[in-house]
Every structure is written in C-alpha cells, then in structure tokens.
Motif scaffolding. Structure first.
Motif, short mmCIF file in Angstrom:
data_model
loop_
_atom_site.label_atom_id
_atom_site.label_comp_id
_atom_site.label_asym_id
_atom_site.label_seq_id
_atom_site.Cartn_x
_atom_site.Cartn_y
_atom_site.Cartn_z
N PRO A 82 -5.29 0.43 3.78
CA PRO A 82 -4.64 -0.58 2.94
C PRO A 82 -3.44 -1.24 3.60
O PRO A 82 -2.65 -0.61 4.31
N ASP A 83 -3.35 -2.53 3.38
CA ASP A 83 -2.17 -3.31 3.75
C ASP A 83 -2.04 -4.45 2.73
O ASP A 83 -2.86 -4.58 1.82
N GLU A 84 -1.04 -5.28 2.90
CA GLU A 84 -0.75 -6.30 1.90
C GLU A 84 -1.91 -7.27 1.71
O GLU A 84 -2.26 -7.64 0.58
N ALA A 100 5.26 -6.75 -7.49
CA ALA A 100 6.65 -7.17 -7.38
C ALA A 100 7.42 -6.29 -6.40
O ALA A 100 8.51 -6.65 -5.96
N LEU A 101 6.85 -5.14 -6.06
CA LEU A 101 7.47 -4.22 -5.10
C LEU A 101 6.77 -4.41 -3.76
O LEU A 101 5.65 -3.94 -3.55
N GLU A 102 7.40 -5.13 -2.85
CA GLU A 102 6.76 -5.45 -1.57
C GLU A 102 6.46 -4.20 -0.77
O GLU A 102 5.41 -4.09 -0.13
N SER A 103 7.39 -3.27 -0.75
CA SER A 103 7.18 -1.98 -0.08
C SER A 103 8.07 -0.96 -0.77
O SER A 103 8.97 -1.31 -1.53
N ALA A 104 7.81 0.31 -0.48
CA ALA A 104 8.61 1.36 -1.10
C ALA A 104 10.05 1.35 -0.61
O ALA A 104 10.92 1.97 -1.22
N ASP A 105 10.33 0.63 0.49
CA ASP A 105 11.71 0.53 0.97
C ASP A 105 12.62 -0.13 -0.06
O ASP A 105 13.84 0.06 -0.04
N GLU A 106 12.03 -0.94 -0.96
CA GLU A 106 12.82 -1.62 -1.99
C GLU A 106 13.11 -0.73 -3.18
O GLU A 106 13.87 -1.11 -4.07
N LEU A 107 12.50 0.44 -3.22
CA LEU A 107 12.58 1.29 -4.41
C LEU A 107 13.91 2.03 -4.46
O LEU A 107 14.30 2.72 -3.51
N ASP A 108 14.60 1.90 -5.56
CA ASP A 108 15.80 2.67 -5.81
C ASP A 108 15.38 4.08 -6.22
O ASP A 108 14.52 4.25 -7.09
N PRO A 109 15.96 5.13 -5.61
CA PRO A 109 15.57 6.50 -5.98
C PRO A 109 15.66 6.76 -7.48
O PRO A 109 14.89 7.57 -8.01
N ALA A 110 16.57 6.09 -8.15
CA ALA A 110 16.71 6.29 -9.60
C ALA A 110 15.61 5.59 -10.38
O ALA A 110 15.47 5.81 -11.59
N THR A 131 4.65 7.91 0.01
CA THR A 131 3.75 8.08 1.13
C THR A 131 3.48 6.71 1.75
O THR A 131 2.91 5.83 1.08
N PRO A 132 3.91 6.46 2.99
CA PRO A 132 3.69 5.15 3.61
C PRO A 132 2.20 4.81 3.71
O PRO A 132 1.35 5.69 3.88
N ALA A 133 1.91 3.52 3.61
CA ALA A 133 0.52 3.06 3.60
C ALA A 133 -0.24 3.46 4.85
O ALA A 133 -1.46 3.67 4.80
N ASP A 134 0.45 3.60 6.01
CA ASP A 134 -0.28 3.91 7.23
C ASP A 134 -0.79 5.34 7.29
O ASP A 134 -1.51 5.71 8.21
N LEU A 135 -0.46 6.16 6.27
CA LEU A 135 -1.01 7.51 6.18
C LEU A 135 -2.22 7.58 5.26
O LEU A 135 -2.82 8.65 5.11
N ILE A 136 -2.57 6.47 4.63
CA ILE A 136 -3.64 6.44 3.63
C ILE A 136 -4.90 5.84 4.26
O ILE A 136 -4.87 4.74 4.81
N GLY A 172 0.78 -1.23 0.00
CA GLY A 172 0.00 0.00 0.00
C GLY A 172 0.81 1.28 0.00
O GLY A 172 0.24 2.37 -0.08
N ASP A 173 2.14 1.18 0.09
CA ASP A 173 2.96 2.39 -0.02
C ASP A 173 2.72 3.05 -1.38
O ASP A 173 2.68 2.37 -2.41
N LEU A 174 2.60 4.38 -1.35
CA LEU A 174 2.23 5.14 -2.55
C LEU A 174 3.43 5.87 -3.12
O LEU A 174 4.13 6.59 -2.40
#
Length: 342
Positions: free
Chosen positions: A327-329, A284-294, A309-314, A250-252
């Motif tokens: 939202p959650d997984e 395929a992206l479990e959370s935004a923590d896996e996201l490369d800034p590039a 935006t973390p899911a817990d703010l939505i 749910g991370d946006l």
C-alpha cells in the motif's frame, strides 16, 4: 500435507436480532458459559446495553444505537416534529459510549435521514427502522466480502493449510477484521493453526476464543512476548492485524503491539496482512507522522493503547472494496475511488 476440504462451521449465533417491536442482543458478558439474550424495547434499554457491556465492539454498539432510535420512534408513534421529540434519545445513546466515533457516525446517519423525514408523520418509525436494518445488512455483507477477498489473497500464495498469528487487545475491537478473515480461511480449509496473542485474559480474548471454537479453528493462546519465537520456530505463514485507522499513505494505527509484530514478521520473512473495512481509511491524515499521540493512541488514563505501523511493513490491506498490495497513497486512492470495482 494434503489439501483439506472446507470445514463446516456451526450455525452462527446471531449477536443482534431485530424483531420489529424489540431488539434481541446476545449478552456478551455471559459467554462462553451460557447463551443469554437481552431484549431492548426503547432507547433507554439500548443505551444501557451499550454502557453495561451487553454488546461489545464499535460496530455492534453502533447498530444497537441505530435500532435504539428506531425503537424510540416506535414508542412515540406520532409526532409533529420528530427531530425535537427524538433529541433526548439521540443524546442518551451518544452518551452510552462517547469515545466511539463509529457509534456517533451511525447516529449521524440516522439524524440525517430524520431531517429529511421529520414532518412525514406516521411513516417515520418504519423508515428509521429500515435505515437500521440496512446498516446491519451492510455490515454483514462487508464482513463476508472481507473474508472472501482475504481467502483469495491467501490462496494465491499457498493453497495448503497454513499457520496464522494475530493479536487481540482488551482496549479495542480492531482485531475483529482479522478474526473474520481467519474464520473465512477456516471455512475454505486453509487454516492449520491460529496463534492468538494476548497479554491478559480479557473479555475480548474470551469472546474471540469462543467464536473461533464455534468455527472449529485450531487456536492456541500465547502471550504477545512469545510471538517472535513462534515466528522463528513454527513455520507461520501470515501475521494478520486489524485496524483502528489507516492513513492516506497506508500507515496503520492499531492495537499496541501491532508494530512489534510487523517488525518481527519482516525479520522472519513472513507476510503481514491488514484486514479492515474501508471506513477505517482516514484520508484527512496524510501519514501517521501527523497524528498527535493524544488523538487515539492514548487511553483516557494516559496509557498507550495504540501504535503506528509504517506502510512499508505491510504486504497487503484487505477491505470489502478490494485489496491493496504494497500500500501507498496512489494505490489507496485508487481503491477508494468511486470508479473502483472489485
């Protein structure tokens, strides 16, 4: 405050109109001053319309590319190997906007169909045109469903006209879903005021104001820096955001500034809604923590254009397939399950 009746909108102006032997596109560069249509008769015309900004937005560009392939097949007429004869047209359209994953996805859909049709002779142009028409109709139905389901969520909280706030970025069309929701809410008599936050008078902002004006949405343009004070003092009910991508949890990932709006909304006790097609989910992206800034957060020039935006703010995500509260997984997986019906 009395409940207002639904507001009749002006007849919609079709941004794309398929005319069987050509495609008419409402020239986005001419708005709002004039309604000018550009005609595309082949893949070269379609590629130029995308590259030159006649058509703007990932979804619209993808549809133009689909029709471009159909027009190319129409011009060829007959072929012993359609995949070979259309290869240059596929490449030209892909190069018109190489950063658009949606456009490339649409071309992939056309290519998959073509591989199954490549030796079927004269029927191929008609069948490719039907694929493009079907994609166009599916997009329109998806937008209607987004609006309908979003209005249901709004009404559950308050049936009176309310104030909304959203962000428009010059760097993407992620805000399109949010504007679809606001226009649907306007048609249901649920909009008192929309605050449109933007930091510059971009083409995206200009087009958004034109669309909202046609649907008679009371809209005030404000700088993004004013959002916090508006939330503090002006009795806003909903902050509405679009999505570039949504992780499985749910991370946006959306336009830069969305995270700040979510933090401000939480602080002021406002509800935060994300409106996006289900295709925005990247499982395929479990959370935004896996996201490369590039990987999508930076422009080609290295400027930060997206944030997380973390899911817990939505509070809620609205898609054409249904609604996910908090939202959650597990809730997102249920929404996207083939068994799910909204």
């Amino acid at each position: 405050m009395q409940l207002q009746p639904p507001v009749p909108a002006q007849p919609p102006v079709p941004a794309l109109e398929w005319c069987d032997d050509h495609l008419r596109i409402l020239d986005q560069r001419s708005l709002p001053g004039a309604l000018v249509w550009v005609e595309c008769h082949d893949a070269d015309d379609a590629a130029a319309a995308i590259a030159d900004g006649v058509v703007q937005g990932a979804v619209s560009a993808g549809l133009v590319a689909a029709y471009g392939i159909a027009l190319a097949a129409r011009r060829i007429g007959r072929s012993a190997d359609w995949a070979v004869d259309l290869q240059t047209d596929f490449e030209r359209l892909a190069q018109a906007c190489p950063a658009s994953s949606h456009l490339l996805w649409v071309l992939g859909v056309l290519d998959d169909r073509l591989q199954r049709l490549r030796y079927q002779g004269q029927g191929v142009p008609d069948q490719l045109a039907q694929v493009a028409v079907n994609l166009h109709a599916s997009d329109e139905e998806s937008r209607r469903a987004l609006g309908r389901l979003g209005v249901q969520v709004i009404r559950r909280h308050d049936r009176q006209p309310q104030k909304f706030l959203t962000l428009v970025s010059p760097h993407s069309d992620s805000h399109a879903g949010a504007l679809d929701l606001v226009r649907a809410a306007q048609g249901a008599g649920l909009v008192e005021q929309l605050y449109l936050c933007a930091d510059e008078a971009s083409d995206a902002c200009r087009l958004a104001l034109w669309e909202l004006d046609r649907d008679e949405v009371a809209t005030a343009l404000r700088g993004a820096a004013a959002a916090g004070q508006l939330m503090r003092s002006d009795n806003i009910s909903w902050v509405v955001a679009g999505a570039h991508r949504i992780a499985a949890n749910g991370d946006l990932i959306s336009d830069i500034g969305t995270y700040s709006l979510a933090i401000l909304a939480m602080h002021h006790g406002l509800r935060f809604m994300v409106v996006a097609p289900s295709a925005a989910f990247d499982l395929a992206l479990e959370s935004a923590d896996e996201l490369d800034p590039a990987d999508g957060l930076l422009s080609p020039e290295g400027r930060l254009v997206m944030d997380v935006t973390p899911a817990d703010l939505i509070d809620v995500i609205v898609t054409e397939r249904g609604v996910v509260e908090r939202p959650d997984e597990s809730r997102i997986a249920e929404l996207l399950s083939p068994r799910h019906l909204h």
